[in-house]
Scaffold this active site. Structure first.
Site, short mmCIF file in Angstrom:
data_model
loop_
_atom_site.label_atom_id
_atom_site.label_comp_id
_atom_site.label_asym_id
_atom_site.label_seq_id
_atom_site.Cartn_x
_atom_site.Cartn_y
_atom_site.Cartn_z
N HIS A 230 2.49 3.36 -8.83
CA HIS A 230 2.38 1.91 -9.04
C HIS A 230 3.63 1.40 -9.76
O HIS A 230 4.18 0.36 -9.41
CB HIS A 230 1.13 1.57 -9.86
CG HIS A 230 -0.15 1.96 -9.17
ND1 HIS A 230 -0.39 1.69 -7.84
CD2 HIS A 230 -1.27 2.60 -9.60
CE1 HIS A 230 -1.59 2.13 -7.49
NE2 HIS A 230 -2.14 2.71 -8.54
N ASP B 6 0.84 -1.21 0.00
CA ASP B 6 0.00 0.00 0.00
C ASP B 6 0.87 1.26 0.00
O ASP B 6 1.99 1.25 0.54
CB ASP B 6 -0.91 -0.03 1.23
CG ASP B 6 -2.09 0.92 1.10
OD1 ASP B 6 -2.36 1.39 -0.03
OD2 ASP B 6 -2.74 1.19 2.12
N LEU C 283 10.77 -20.92 -5.07
CA LEU C 283 9.83 -19.99 -4.44
C LEU C 283 8.48 -20.08 -5.12
O LEU C 283 8.40 -20.01 -6.35
CB LEU C 283 10.36 -18.54 -4.54
CG LEU C 283 9.38 -17.44 -4.09
CD1 LEU C 283 9.14 -17.51 -2.58
CD2 LEU C 283 9.92 -16.05 -4.46
#
Ligand code: FPP
Length: 244
Positions: free
Chosen positions: A31, A14, A125
Site C-alpha cells: 500500500h 489494485d 484538478l
C-alpha cells in the site's frame, strides 16, 4: 483541450498486496509503495489538463480485511494527506473524499476536513478519494435524500429524474468518468461508482498498482482516444451529435 482526452478518469488501484507478497514483504508495504503511482496520476492529470480524477482507496467491503491491515491503511491515509496537501494545493488541486466518512476514525475525518477546506478554492484538478465508499451505498444515500425531500413535501415523486438523482450521488455535479482504469489483472467494477460508470470506457492492465507508471497511464489514454463512444446511438447519429 483535445476532444479525445478524458475529462474525468476513475481508477481502481489494485494489486498492492500481491506486489508486497512477491517481495516477501507485509501487505502494508505494498500500500505504501502505491503512493508514488497516486502522485504520478495526479501530476499527469494536472499536466495534461484532465479536470477530474477519482481514486478508489478503500471500499465499504475493505472494512472486513484483517484489523492490522485496516488500521495500517487508515494511518497511511492520515500521513499521506498530511504530507501531500501542500503540494496538491500548490498544483491547484481541489481534494474531496467521497464515501461514508463517518465510518473513518475521528483523526482521519479531521485530516480530510482540513485538506478539503485548504484546497476548496482550487480549480485545476478535482481529485476525489473514495474511502469507505461503495457504489450501492452511494445509490442508497442518494435515494434517501430524495425520499426525505418527498416526505417533507419539498419534492414531488414525478419530479425525480436521472439528473436529480445523479445530483445526490457522491460525485454530485462532476461529469461522469470517461475512462475507468483498473490495475491488478481483475476485470470487474467491484462496487465502484455503479451509476456513474454507465457509459465509461473501461481499461484493464495486469500491472500491479505500485508498478503503474507514466507509460501505462499513457497507454490507457491512447486506448481511450481510439474508442468510438456511441451512447446507444448509431455511429452516424453519434457523429452528427458530436458535430452539433
Ligand atoms: C488494493 O490493493 C488497494 C487498496 C485497498 C489500498 C490502495 C491505497 C493506496 C494506494 C494508498 C492511496 C492513498 C491515498 C491517500 C490516495 P489490494 O490490497 O487489494 O491488492 P491485492 O489484490 O494484491 O491483495
Amino acid at each position: 483541450m483535445s476532444a479525445t482526452l478524458p475529462r474525468h478518469v476513475a481508477i481502481i488501484m489494485d494489486g498492492n498486496g500481491r506486489w508486497a507478497q512477491q517481495r516477501g514483504l507485509a501487505r502494508h508495504a505494498g500500500h505504501k509503495a502505491g503512493i508514488p503511482a497516486v502522485r504520478m496520476c495526479v501530476e499527469e492529470c494536472v499536466r495534461r489538463g484532465i479536470g477530474a480524477l477519482t481514486l478508489f482507496a478503500f471500499s465499504s467491503e475493505n472494512w472486513r480485511r484483517p484489523e492490522t491491515e485496516v488500521s495500517n491503511l487508515m494511518t497511511l491515509f492520515v500521513d499521506a494527506l498530511e504530507r501531500e496537501v501542500t503540494d496538491l494545493h500548490a498544483n491547484g488541486v481541489r481534494l474531496a473524499v467521497i464515501g461514508d466518512r463517518h465510518a473513518l476514525s475521528v483523526r482521519l475525518q479531521a485530516r480530510v476536513a482540513e485538506a478539503e477546506h485548504h484546497t476548496a478554492g482550487n480549480t485545476r484538478l478535482r481529485l476525489q478519494i473514495a474511502m469507505s465508499y461503495g457504489g450501492r451505498w452511494d445509490i442508497v444515500q442518494a435515494a434517501r435524500k430524495l425520499a426525505a425531500a418527498v416526505a417533507s413535501g419539498a419534492l414531488r415523486t414525478s419530479d425525480i429524474d436521472e439528473a436529480r438523482f445523479a445530483a445526490g450521488l457522491a460525485l454530485g455535479e462532476l461529469p461522469d468518468p470517461d475512462l475507468f482504469i483498473r490495475t491488478g489483472g481483475e476485470h470487474r467494477i467491484s462496487n465502484f461508482l455503479l451509476w456513474n460508470l454507465a457509459y465509461t470506457e473501461l481499461w484493464f492492465t495486469d500491472l500491479l498498482w505500485p508498478d503503474f507508471g507514466v507509460a501505462a497511464f499513457e497507454s490507457a489514454l491512447a486506448c481511450f482516444a481510439g474508442r468510438e463512444r456511441r451512447y446507444g446511438l448509431t455511429a452516424a447519429q453519434q457523429r452528427e451529435a458530436d458535430s452539433a
